[in-house]
Scaffold this active site. Sequence first.
Site, PDB file in Angstrom:
ATOM      1  N   ARG A 108       0.056 -14.965  -0.797  1.00 25.22           N
ATOM      2  CA  ARG A 108      -0.581 -14.385   0.406  1.00 25.22           C
ATOM      3  C   ARG A 108       0.069 -14.812   1.724  1.00 25.22           C
ATOM      4  O   ARG A 108      -0.591 -14.829   2.768  1.00 25.22           O
ATOM      5  CB  ARG A 108      -2.068 -14.736   0.474  1.00 25.22           C
ATOM      6  CG  ARG A 108      -2.889 -14.204  -0.649  1.00 25.22           C
ATOM      7  CD  ARG A 108      -3.036 -12.682  -0.614  1.00 25.22           C
ATOM      8  NE  ARG A 108      -3.760 -12.277  -1.789  1.00 25.22           N
ATOM      9  CZ  ARG A 108      -3.170 -11.980  -2.965  1.00 25.22           C
ATOM     10  NH1 ARG A 108      -1.852 -11.964  -3.079  1.00 25.22           N
ATOM     11  NH2 ARG A 108      -3.886 -11.652  -3.999  1.00 25.22           N
ATOM     12  N   SER A 162     -11.012 -11.284   1.271  1.00 28.99           N
ATOM     13  CA  SER A 162     -11.178 -12.719   0.970  1.00 28.99           C
ATOM     14  C   SER A 162     -10.917 -13.529   2.225  1.00 28.99           C
ATOM     15  O   SER A 162      -9.862 -13.410   2.843  1.00 28.99           O
ATOM     16  CB  SER A 162     -10.191 -13.147  -0.114  1.00 28.99           C
ATOM     17  OG  SER A 162     -10.503 -12.482  -1.312  1.00 28.99           O
ATOM     18  N   GLU A 218      -7.482 -17.161   4.855  1.00 30.51           N
ATOM     19  CA  GLU A 218      -6.583 -16.047   4.499  1.00 30.51           C
ATOM     20  C   GLU A 218      -6.667 -14.987   5.602  1.00 30.51           C
ATOM     21  O   GLU A 218      -5.677 -14.350   5.968  1.00 30.51           O
ATOM     22  CB  GLU A 218      -6.988 -15.456   3.141  1.00 30.51           C
ATOM     23  CG  GLU A 218      -6.091 -14.320   2.695  1.00 30.51           C
ATOM     24  CD  GLU A 218      -6.323 -13.914   1.239  1.00 30.51           C
ATOM     25  OE1 GLU A 218      -6.635 -14.780   0.400  1.00 30.51           O
ATOM     26  OE2 GLU A 218      -6.179 -12.705   0.956  1.00 30.51           O
TER      27      GLU A 218
HETATM   28  C1  LIG Z   1     -12.627  -4.800   1.423  1.00 23.06           C
HETATM   29  C2  LIG Z   1     -11.303  -5.521   1.510  1.00 23.06           C
HETATM   30  C3  LIG Z   1     -10.624  -5.859   0.343  1.00 23.06           C
HETATM   31  C4  LIG Z   1      -9.399  -6.510   0.405  1.00 23.06           C
HETATM   32  N1  LIG Z   1      -8.741  -6.811  -0.761  1.00 23.06           N
HETATM   33  C5  LIG Z   1      -7.538  -7.390  -0.719  1.00 23.06           C
HETATM   34  C6  LIG Z   1      -6.805  -7.663  -1.941  1.00 23.06           C
HETATM   35  O1  LIG Z   1      -7.248  -7.347  -3.028  1.00 23.06           O
HETATM   36  N2  LIG Z   1      -5.615  -8.269  -1.829  1.00 23.06           N
HETATM   37  C7  LIG Z   1      -5.082  -8.646  -0.627  1.00 23.06           C
HETATM   38  O2  LIG Z   1      -3.978  -9.201  -0.603  1.00 23.06           O
HETATM   39  N3  LIG Z   1      -5.737  -8.393   0.532  1.00 23.06           N
HETATM   40  C8  LIG Z   1      -6.947  -7.784   0.511  1.00 23.06           C
HETATM   41  N4  LIG Z   1      -7.605  -7.532   1.687  1.00 23.06           N
HETATM   42  C9  LIG Z   1      -7.010  -7.961   2.970  1.00 23.06           C
HETATM   43  C10 LIG Z   1      -6.115  -6.900   3.642  1.00 23.06           C
HETATM   44  O3  LIG Z   1      -6.473  -5.611   3.213  1.00 23.06           O
HETATM   45  C11 LIG Z   1      -4.635  -7.126   3.367  1.00 23.06           C
HETATM   46  O4  LIG Z   1      -4.231  -8.384   3.825  1.00 23.06           O
HETATM   47  C12 LIG Z   1      -3.761  -6.037   4.032  1.00 23.06           C
HETATM   48  O5  LIG Z   1      -2.462  -6.102   3.482  1.00 23.06           O
HETATM   49  C13 LIG Z   1      -3.678  -6.161   5.537  1.00 23.06           C
HETATM   50  O6  LIG Z   1      -3.010  -5.014   6.041  1.00 23.06           O
HETATM   51  P1  LIG Z   1      -3.349  -4.395   7.463  1.00 23.06           P
HETATM   52  O7  LIG Z   1      -2.461  -3.234   7.686  1.00 23.06           O
HETATM   53  O8  LIG Z   1      -4.800  -4.126   7.595  1.00 23.06           O
HETATM   54  O9  LIG Z   1      -2.886  -5.571   8.414  1.00 23.06           O
HETATM   55  P2  LIG Z   1      -3.657  -6.238   9.630  1.00 23.06           P
HETATM   56  O10 LIG Z   1      -4.939  -6.814   9.135  1.00 23.06           O
HETATM   57  O11 LIG Z   1      -3.729  -5.325  10.772  1.00 23.06           O
HETATM   58  O12 LIG Z   1      -2.645  -7.421   9.988  1.00 23.06           O
HETATM   59  C14 LIG Z   1      -2.400  -8.460   9.059  1.00 23.06           C
HETATM   60  C15 LIG Z   1      -1.138  -9.212   9.491  1.00 23.06           C
HETATM   61  O13 LIG Z   1      -0.028  -8.339   9.346  1.00 23.06           O
HETATM   62  C16 LIG Z   1       0.705  -8.273  10.574  1.00 23.06           C
HETATM   63  N5  LIG Z   1       1.273  -6.928  10.646  1.00 23.06           N
HETATM   64  C17 LIG Z   1       0.638  -5.728  10.549  1.00 23.06           C
HETATM   65  N6  LIG Z   1       1.525  -4.727  10.636  1.00 23.06           N
HETATM   66  C18 LIG Z   1       2.756  -5.291  10.794  1.00 23.06           C
HETATM   67  C19 LIG Z   1       4.087  -4.792  10.957  1.00 23.06           C
HETATM   68  N7  LIG Z   1       4.357  -3.480  10.970  1.00 23.06           N
HETATM   69  N8  LIG Z   1       5.083  -5.679  11.101  1.00 23.06           N
HETATM   70  C20 LIG Z   1       4.847  -7.008  11.100  1.00 23.06           C
HETATM   71  N9  LIG Z   1       3.620  -7.547  10.959  1.00 23.06           N
HETATM   72  C21 LIG Z   1       2.602  -6.696  10.796  1.00 23.06           C
HETATM   73  C22 LIG Z   1      -0.311  -8.582  11.661  1.00 23.06           C
HETATM   74  O14 LIG Z   1       0.318  -9.101  12.802  1.00 23.06           O
HETATM   75  C23 LIG Z   1      -1.150  -9.646  10.956  1.00 23.06           C
HETATM   76  O15 LIG Z   1      -0.519 -10.902  11.031  1.00 23.06           O
HETATM   77  C24 LIG Z   1      -8.838  -6.870   1.660  1.00 23.06           C
HETATM   78  C25 LIG Z   1      -9.514  -6.504   2.833  1.00 23.06           C
HETATM   79  C26 LIG Z   1     -10.736  -5.836   2.766  1.00 23.06           C
HETATM   80  C27 LIG Z   1     -11.427  -5.431   4.040  1.00 23.06           C
END
Ligand SMILES: Cc1cc2nc3c(=O)[nH]c(=O)nc-3n(C[C@H](O)[C@H](O)[C@H](O)COP(=O)(O)OP(=O)(O)OC[C@H]3O[C@@H](n4cnc5c(N)ncnc54)[C@H](O)[C@@H]3O)c2cc1C
Length: 308
Positions: A181, A230, A300
Amino acid sequence: MFEKLFGTSDGLKDMLPKVRGQYIENVKLAKYTWFGVGGPAEVLFLPKDTDDLKTFLVRKPQAVPVTIIGGGSNLLIRDGGIPGVVIRLDAPEFSKITFNGTEVTLGAGLRNADLKKELIKRGVGGLEFICSVPGRIGGLIRTNAGCFNRSVDEVLVKAHIMNEWGEVYEVGAEDFNFKYRSSMFPDNWIVLDVTLKGIESKPEEIQKIIDEQAEYRKAHQPINKKTAGSTFKNPEGLAAWKLISEAGCKDLKVGGAEVSDMHCNFLINNGKATAEDIENLGEMIVEKVKEKTSITLEWEVRRMGVKK
Ligand SMILES: Cc1cc2nc3c(=O)[nH]c(=O)nc-3n(C[C@H](O)[C@H](O)[C@H](O)COP(=O)(O)OP(=O)(O)OC[C@H]3O[C@@H](n4cnc5c(N)ncnc54)[C@H](O)[C@@H]3O)c2cc1C
Protein backbone atom coordinates in the site's frame (compact mmCIF):
# COMPACT_ATOMS: atom_id res chain seq x y z
CA MET A 1 -9.90 28.45 6.73
CA PHE A 2 -6.17 28.63 5.94
CA GLU A 3 -4.42 31.95 5.73
CA LYS A 4 -4.39 32.51 1.99
CA LEU A 5 -0.85 32.11 0.80
CA PHE A 6 -0.86 35.02 -1.56
CA GLY A 7 -2.79 37.78 0.09
CA THR A 8 -6.47 38.34 0.49
CA SER A 9 -9.06 38.65 -2.24
CA ASP A 10 -7.77 37.82 -5.70
CA GLY A 11 -4.16 36.95 -4.84
CA LEU A 12 -3.25 33.50 -6.04
CA LYS A 13 -5.28 33.08 -9.23
CA ASP A 14 -3.89 36.33 -10.63
CA MET A 15 -0.36 35.06 -10.16
CA LEU A 16 -0.94 31.85 -12.12
CA PRO A 17 -0.02 31.42 -15.79
CA LYS A 18 -2.57 31.54 -18.58
CA VAL A 19 -3.78 28.02 -19.30
CA ARG A 20 -6.34 26.35 -21.59
CA GLY A 21 -7.92 24.46 -18.73
CA GLN A 22 -9.86 25.90 -15.81
CA TYR A 23 -8.93 27.57 -12.53
CA ILE A 24 -11.67 27.57 -9.90
CA GLU A 25 -11.14 29.53 -6.70
CA ASN A 26 -12.06 28.53 -3.20
CA VAL A 27 -13.60 25.17 -4.14
CA LYS A 28 -15.00 23.04 -1.32
CA LEU A 29 -13.06 19.79 -1.54
CA ALA A 30 -15.60 17.83 0.53
CA LYS A 31 -17.53 17.05 -2.63
CA TYR A 32 -14.39 15.59 -4.20
CA THR A 33 -13.79 13.07 -1.41
CA TRP A 34 -15.59 9.86 -0.46
CA PHE A 35 -15.59 10.92 3.19
CA GLY A 36 -17.49 14.05 2.18
CA VAL A 37 -15.43 16.28 4.45
CA GLY A 38 -12.65 18.80 3.95
CA GLY A 39 -12.18 22.53 3.55
CA PRO A 40 -11.51 24.43 0.32
CA ALA A 41 -8.72 24.40 -2.22
CA GLU A 42 -7.34 27.91 -2.62
CA VAL A 43 -7.44 27.22 -6.37
CA LEU A 44 -8.52 24.03 -8.15
CA PHE A 45 -6.82 23.56 -11.53
CA LEU A 46 -8.36 21.28 -14.16
CA PRO A 47 -5.77 21.05 -16.96
CA LYS A 48 -7.02 20.47 -20.50
CA ASP A 49 -4.25 18.04 -21.42
CA THR A 50 -0.62 17.13 -20.71
CA ASP A 51 0.79 20.23 -22.46
CA ASP A 52 -1.51 22.46 -20.42
CA LEU A 53 -0.34 20.80 -17.20
CA LYS A 54 3.25 21.31 -18.31
CA THR A 55 2.66 25.01 -19.06
CA PHE A 56 1.21 25.45 -15.60
CA LEU A 57 4.10 23.70 -13.81
CA VAL A 58 6.81 25.44 -15.82
CA ARG A 59 5.36 28.94 -15.47
CA LYS A 60 3.76 29.01 -12.03
CA PRO A 61 5.60 30.91 -9.30
CA GLN A 62 7.92 28.39 -7.66
CA ALA A 63 6.61 29.02 -4.17
CA VAL A 64 3.06 27.96 -5.03
CA PRO A 65 2.46 24.50 -3.56
CA VAL A 66 0.74 21.93 -5.76
CA THR A 67 -1.32 18.93 -4.61
CA ILE A 68 -2.69 16.28 -6.94
CA ILE A 69 -5.86 14.41 -6.08
CA GLY A 70 -7.65 11.59 -7.86
CA GLY A 71 -11.05 10.15 -7.00
CA GLY A 72 -10.66 11.18 -3.34
CA SER A 73 -11.39 7.66 -2.10
CA ASN A 74 -8.27 7.44 0.06
CA LEU A 75 -8.22 11.00 1.36
CA LEU A 76 -9.03 12.77 4.59
CA ILE A 77 -8.78 16.46 3.70
CA ARG A 78 -8.66 18.58 6.82
CA ASP A 79 -11.31 21.22 7.57
CA GLY A 80 -8.95 24.15 6.89
CA GLY A 81 -8.51 23.03 3.29
CA ILE A 82 -5.43 22.86 1.06
CA PRO A 83 -3.38 26.01 0.47
CA GLY A 84 -2.03 26.60 -3.02
CA VAL A 85 -3.24 24.79 -6.13
CA VAL A 86 -5.01 21.43 -6.14
CA ILE A 87 -4.95 19.57 -9.48
CA ARG A 88 -7.44 17.01 -10.76
CA LEU A 89 -7.06 15.29 -14.12
CA ASP A 90 -10.71 15.51 -15.16
CA ALA A 91 -10.34 16.26 -18.88
CA PRO A 92 -11.15 13.45 -21.37
CA GLU A 93 -7.52 13.58 -22.52
CA PHE A 94 -6.54 11.95 -19.19
CA SER A 95 -9.06 9.11 -19.42
CA LYS A 96 -7.94 7.31 -22.57
CA ILE A 97 -7.76 3.52 -22.83
CA THR A 98 -5.47 1.93 -25.47
CA PHE A 99 -4.97 -1.81 -25.89
CA ASN A 100 -1.90 -3.49 -27.36
CA GLY A 101 -2.63 -7.21 -27.19
CA THR A 102 -3.05 -8.03 -23.51
CA GLU A 103 -1.32 -4.82 -22.41
CA VAL A 104 -3.48 -1.80 -21.74
CA THR A 105 -2.45 1.84 -21.33
CA LEU A 106 -4.76 3.90 -19.14
CA GLY A 107 -4.93 7.63 -18.53
CA ALA A 108 -4.37 8.59 -14.90
CA GLY A 109 -7.75 10.33 -14.72
CA LEU A 110 -9.72 7.22 -15.74
CA ARG A 111 -12.12 5.86 -13.11
CA ASN A 112 -11.09 2.29 -12.28
CA ALA A 113 -14.70 1.20 -12.67
CA ASP A 114 -14.71 2.38 -16.29
CA LEU A 115 -12.12 -0.23 -17.20
CA LYS A 116 -14.60 -3.05 -16.67
CA LYS A 117 -16.52 -3.00 -19.94
CA GLU A 118 -13.32 -2.58 -21.99
CA LEU A 119 -11.67 -5.62 -20.38
CA ILE A 120 -14.74 -7.69 -21.10
CA LYS A 121 -15.00 -6.44 -24.68
CA ARG A 122 -11.30 -7.18 -25.39
CA GLY A 123 -11.12 -10.47 -23.47
CA VAL A 124 -8.27 -9.20 -21.27
CA GLY A 125 -8.28 -10.74 -17.81
CA GLY A 126 -5.99 -10.66 -14.78
CA LEU A 127 -6.92 -7.03 -14.06
CA GLU A 128 -10.42 -7.60 -12.72
CA PHE A 129 -9.41 -6.69 -9.15
CA ILE A 130 -8.67 -3.13 -10.26
CA CYS A 131 -12.26 -2.50 -11.33
CA SER A 132 -13.60 -2.89 -7.80
CA VAL A 133 -11.19 -0.43 -6.16
CA PRO A 134 -12.86 2.99 -5.88
CA GLY A 135 -10.98 5.93 -7.38
CA ARG A 136 -8.90 6.49 -10.46
CA ILE A 137 -5.79 5.10 -12.12
CA GLY A 138 -3.32 7.76 -10.83
CA GLY A 139 -4.41 7.15 -7.24
CA LEU A 140 -4.35 3.39 -7.80
CA ILE A 141 -0.65 3.47 -8.68
CA ARG A 142 0.27 6.04 -6.05
CA THR A 143 -1.27 3.94 -3.27
CA ASN A 144 -0.20 0.57 -4.74
CA ALA A 145 -3.81 -0.42 -4.31
CA GLY A 146 -4.81 -4.04 -4.09
CA CYS A 147 -7.44 -6.51 -3.07
CA PHE A 148 -8.39 -10.17 -3.46
CA ASN A 149 -4.71 -11.10 -2.95
CA ARG A 150 -3.53 -8.98 -5.86
CA SER A 151 -1.88 -5.58 -5.98
CA VAL A 152 -1.16 -3.17 -8.79
CA ASP A 153 2.65 -3.52 -8.63
CA GLU A 154 2.23 -7.10 -9.93
CA VAL A 155 0.72 -5.90 -13.20
CA LEU A 156 2.47 -2.59 -13.81
CA VAL A 157 4.66 -2.51 -16.94
CA LYS A 158 5.48 1.20 -17.06
CA ALA A 159 4.10 4.65 -16.36
CA HIS A 160 4.61 8.16 -17.63
CA ILE A 161 5.07 10.72 -14.92
CA MET A 162 5.53 14.49 -14.97
CA ASN A 163 7.82 16.03 -12.39
CA GLU A 164 7.46 19.45 -10.77
CA TRP A 165 9.36 21.10 -13.64
CA GLY A 166 6.97 19.73 -16.26
CA GLU A 167 9.41 17.09 -17.51
CA VAL A 168 7.93 13.77 -18.60
CA TYR A 169 9.66 10.46 -17.88
CA GLU A 170 8.86 6.84 -18.54
CA VAL A 171 9.37 4.82 -15.39
CA GLY A 172 9.10 1.11 -14.61
CA ALA A 173 7.69 -0.69 -11.59
CA GLU A 174 11.20 -0.87 -10.09
CA ASP A 175 11.43 2.96 -10.03
CA PHE A 176 8.47 3.14 -7.66
CA ASN A 177 10.01 0.77 -5.10
CA PHE A 178 6.55 -0.51 -4.25
CA LYS A 179 5.72 -1.79 -0.81
CA TYR A 180 2.43 -2.88 0.72
CA ARG A 181 0.00 0.00 0.00
CA SER A 182 2.83 2.46 -0.59
CA SER A 183 5.83 3.30 -2.70
CA MET A 184 8.86 5.55 -2.73
CA PHE A 185 6.88 7.67 -5.14
CA PRO A 186 8.10 11.29 -4.87
CA ASP A 187 5.33 13.69 -3.83
CA ASN A 188 6.10 15.97 -6.77
CA TRP A 189 5.47 13.33 -9.45
CA ILE A 190 2.18 13.37 -11.28
CA VAL A 191 1.18 10.11 -12.98
CA LEU A 192 -0.03 10.76 -16.53
CA ASP A 193 -0.70 7.23 -17.72
CA VAL A 194 0.17 3.65 -16.89
CA THR A 195 0.55 0.44 -18.86
CA LEU A 196 -0.65 -2.74 -17.21
CA LYS A 197 -0.23 -6.32 -18.33
CA GLY A 198 -3.24 -8.60 -18.46
CA ILE A 199 -3.76 -12.11 -19.77
CA GLU A 200 -6.02 -13.57 -22.43
CA SER A 201 -9.32 -14.56 -20.93
CA LYS A 202 -12.92 -15.24 -21.88
CA PRO A 203 -15.34 -12.31 -21.56
CA GLU A 204 -17.78 -14.40 -19.50
CA GLU A 205 -14.99 -15.43 -17.14
CA ILE A 206 -13.93 -11.78 -16.65
CA GLN A 207 -17.53 -10.75 -16.04
CA LYS A 208 -17.94 -13.56 -13.50
CA ILE A 209 -14.84 -12.54 -11.50
CA ILE A 210 -15.87 -8.88 -11.52
CA ASP A 211 -19.40 -9.73 -10.36
CA GLU A 212 -18.14 -12.03 -7.58
CA GLN A 213 -15.72 -9.41 -6.32
CA ALA A 214 -18.42 -6.72 -6.37
CA GLU A 215 -20.76 -9.05 -4.42
CA TYR A 216 -18.04 -9.77 -1.87
CA ARG A 217 -17.47 -6.05 -1.28
CA LYS A 218 -21.17 -5.39 -0.94
CA ALA A 219 -21.45 -8.10 1.69
CA HIS A 220 -18.33 -7.20 3.69
CA GLN A 221 -17.63 -3.48 3.32
CA PRO A 222 -19.74 -0.34 3.89
CA ILE A 223 -19.31 0.71 0.26
CA ASN A 224 -22.41 2.90 0.22
CA LYS A 225 -21.32 4.99 3.20
CA LYS A 226 -19.09 8.04 3.41
CA THR A 227 -15.77 6.32 4.04
CA ALA A 228 -12.24 6.09 2.64
CA GLY A 229 -11.75 2.33 2.84
CA SER A 230 -9.33 0.71 5.27
CA THR A 231 -8.16 3.38 7.68
CA PHE A 232 -5.01 1.60 8.85
CA LYS A 233 -2.50 -0.66 7.12
CA ASN A 234 -2.27 -4.24 8.29
CA PRO A 235 0.90 -4.59 10.41
CA GLU A 236 3.06 -7.39 9.03
CA GLY A 237 1.37 -10.75 9.59
CA LEU A 238 -1.56 -9.18 11.45
CA ALA A 239 -4.99 -7.82 10.59
CA ALA A 240 -5.66 -4.21 11.61
CA TRP A 241 -9.40 -4.91 12.04
CA LYS A 242 -8.64 -7.67 14.55
CA LEU A 243 -6.38 -5.43 16.63
CA ILE A 244 -9.03 -2.69 16.54
CA SER A 245 -11.73 -5.11 17.61
CA GLU A 246 -9.63 -6.64 20.40
CA ALA A 247 -8.76 -3.18 21.72
CA GLY A 248 -12.50 -2.56 22.24
CA CYS A 249 -12.80 0.15 19.59
CA LYS A 250 -15.82 -1.15 17.69
CA ASP A 251 -18.35 1.24 19.22
CA LEU A 252 -16.18 4.34 19.38
CA LYS A 253 -17.61 7.62 18.06
CA VAL A 254 -16.34 11.18 17.90
CA GLY A 255 -18.92 13.78 16.83
CA GLY A 256 -20.30 12.52 13.53
CA ALA A 257 -17.50 10.00 12.99
CA GLU A 258 -18.06 6.33 13.77
CA VAL A 259 -16.40 2.96 13.42
CA SER A 260 -18.29 0.96 10.78
CA ASP A 261 -20.32 -1.88 12.29
CA MET A 262 -19.70 -3.84 9.07
CA HIS A 263 -15.88 -3.60 9.09
CA CYS A 264 -14.14 -1.99 12.04
CA ASN A 265 -11.11 -0.82 10.03
CA PHE A 266 -13.46 1.48 8.10
CA LEU A 267 -14.40 4.86 9.62
CA ILE A 268 -17.69 6.43 8.61
CA ASN A 269 -18.97 9.96 8.35
CA ASN A 270 -22.57 9.65 9.49
CA GLY A 271 -23.36 12.81 7.55
CA LYS A 272 -22.46 15.27 10.30
CA ALA A 273 -18.74 14.60 10.78
CA THR A 274 -15.95 17.08 10.32
CA ALA A 275 -12.52 15.99 9.17
CA GLU A 276 -11.37 16.71 12.72
CA ASP A 277 -13.93 14.24 14.14
CA ILE A 278 -12.65 11.54 11.79
CA GLU A 279 -8.99 12.24 12.48
CA ASN A 280 -9.57 12.34 16.24
CA LEU A 281 -11.46 9.04 16.10
CA GLY A 282 -8.59 7.50 14.14
CA GLU A 283 -6.01 8.78 16.62
CA MET A 284 -8.10 7.47 19.52
CA ILE A 285 -8.03 4.02 17.89
CA VAL A 286 -4.25 4.24 17.41
CA GLU A 287 -3.84 5.02 21.12
CA LYS A 288 -6.14 2.25 22.32
CA VAL A 289 -4.52 -0.38 20.10
CA LYS A 290 -1.09 0.74 21.30
CA GLU A 291 -2.16 0.53 24.95
CA LYS A 292 -3.49 -2.99 24.44
CA THR A 293 -0.84 -4.46 22.10
CA SER A 294 2.16 -2.07 21.96
CA ILE A 295 1.61 -1.95 18.18
CA THR A 296 1.30 1.47 16.54
CA LEU A 297 -1.15 1.33 13.65
CA GLU A 298 -0.10 3.26 10.57
CA TRP A 299 -2.69 5.32 8.69
CA GLU A 300 -3.51 3.99 5.22
CA VAL A 301 -5.89 6.90 4.59
CA ARG A 302 -3.89 9.91 3.43
CA ARG A 303 -4.38 13.04 5.50
CA MET A 304 -3.91 16.32 3.68
CA GLY A 305 -4.31 20.02 4.25
CA VAL A 306 -4.49 22.16 7.34
CA LYS A 307 -6.66 22.16 10.45
CA LYS A 308 -9.30 24.85 10.88
C1 LIG B 1 -15.33 1.70 -0.02
C2 LIG B 1 -13.85 1.73 -0.27
C3 LIG B 1 -13.15 0.54 -0.49
C4 LIG B 1 -11.79 0.56 -0.73
N1 LIG B 1 -11.14 -0.63 -0.96
C5 LIG B 1 -9.83 -0.63 -1.25
C6 LIG B 1 -9.14 -1.87 -1.55
O1 LIG B 1 -9.73 -2.93 -1.58
N2 LIG B 1 -7.83 -1.80 -1.80
C7 LIG B 1 -7.12 -0.63 -1.77
O2 LIG B 1 -5.91 -0.65 -2.02
N3 LIG B 1 -7.74 0.55 -1.51
C8 LIG B 1 -9.07 0.57 -1.24
N4 LIG B 1 -9.69 1.76 -0.97
C9 LIG B 1 -8.90 3.01 -0.94
C10 LIG B 1 -8.82 3.75 -2.29
O3 LIG B 1 -9.92 3.41 -3.10
C11 LIG B 1 -7.53 3.46 -3.04
O4 LIG B 1 -6.42 3.83 -2.28
C12 LIG B 1 -7.49 4.19 -4.40
O5 LIG B 1 -6.45 3.63 -5.18
C13 LIG B 1 -7.28 5.68 -4.28
O6 LIG B 1 -7.44 6.26 -5.57
P1 LIG B 1 -8.02 7.72 -5.77
O7 LIG B 1 -8.03 8.02 -7.22
O8 LIG B 1 -9.32 7.88 -5.08
O9 LIG B 1 -6.89 8.59 -5.08
P2 LIG B 1 -7.03 9.76 -4.02
O10 LIG B 1 -7.71 9.23 -2.80
O11 LIG B 1 -7.60 10.96 -4.64
O12 LIG B 1 -5.49 10.04 -3.70
C14 LIG B 1 -4.70 9.04 -3.09
C15 LIG B 1 -3.23 9.41 -3.25
O13 LIG B 1 -2.90 9.32 -4.63
C16 LIG B 1 -2.31 10.55 -5.07
N5 LIG B 1 -2.69 10.71 -6.48
C17 LIG B 1 -3.93 10.70 -7.03
N6 LIG B 1 -3.85 10.85 -8.36
C18 LIG B 1 -2.52 10.96 -8.67
C19 LIG B 1 -1.78 11.16 -9.88
N7 LIG B 1 -2.37 11.26 -11.07
N8 LIG B 1 -0.44 11.24 -9.79
C20 LIG B 1 0.19 11.15 -8.60
N9 LIG B 1 -0.45 10.97 -7.43
C21 LIG B 1 -1.78 10.87 -7.47
C22 LIG B 1 -2.87 11.62 -4.15
O14 LIG B 1 -2.00 12.72 -4.07
C23 LIG B 1 -2.90 10.85 -2.83
O15 LIG B 1 -1.63 10.83 -2.23
C24 LIG B 1 -11.07 1.78 -0.73
C25 LIG B 1 -11.77 2.98 -0.54
C26 LIG B 1 -13.15 2.96 -0.31
C27 LIG B 1 -13.89 4.26 -0.14
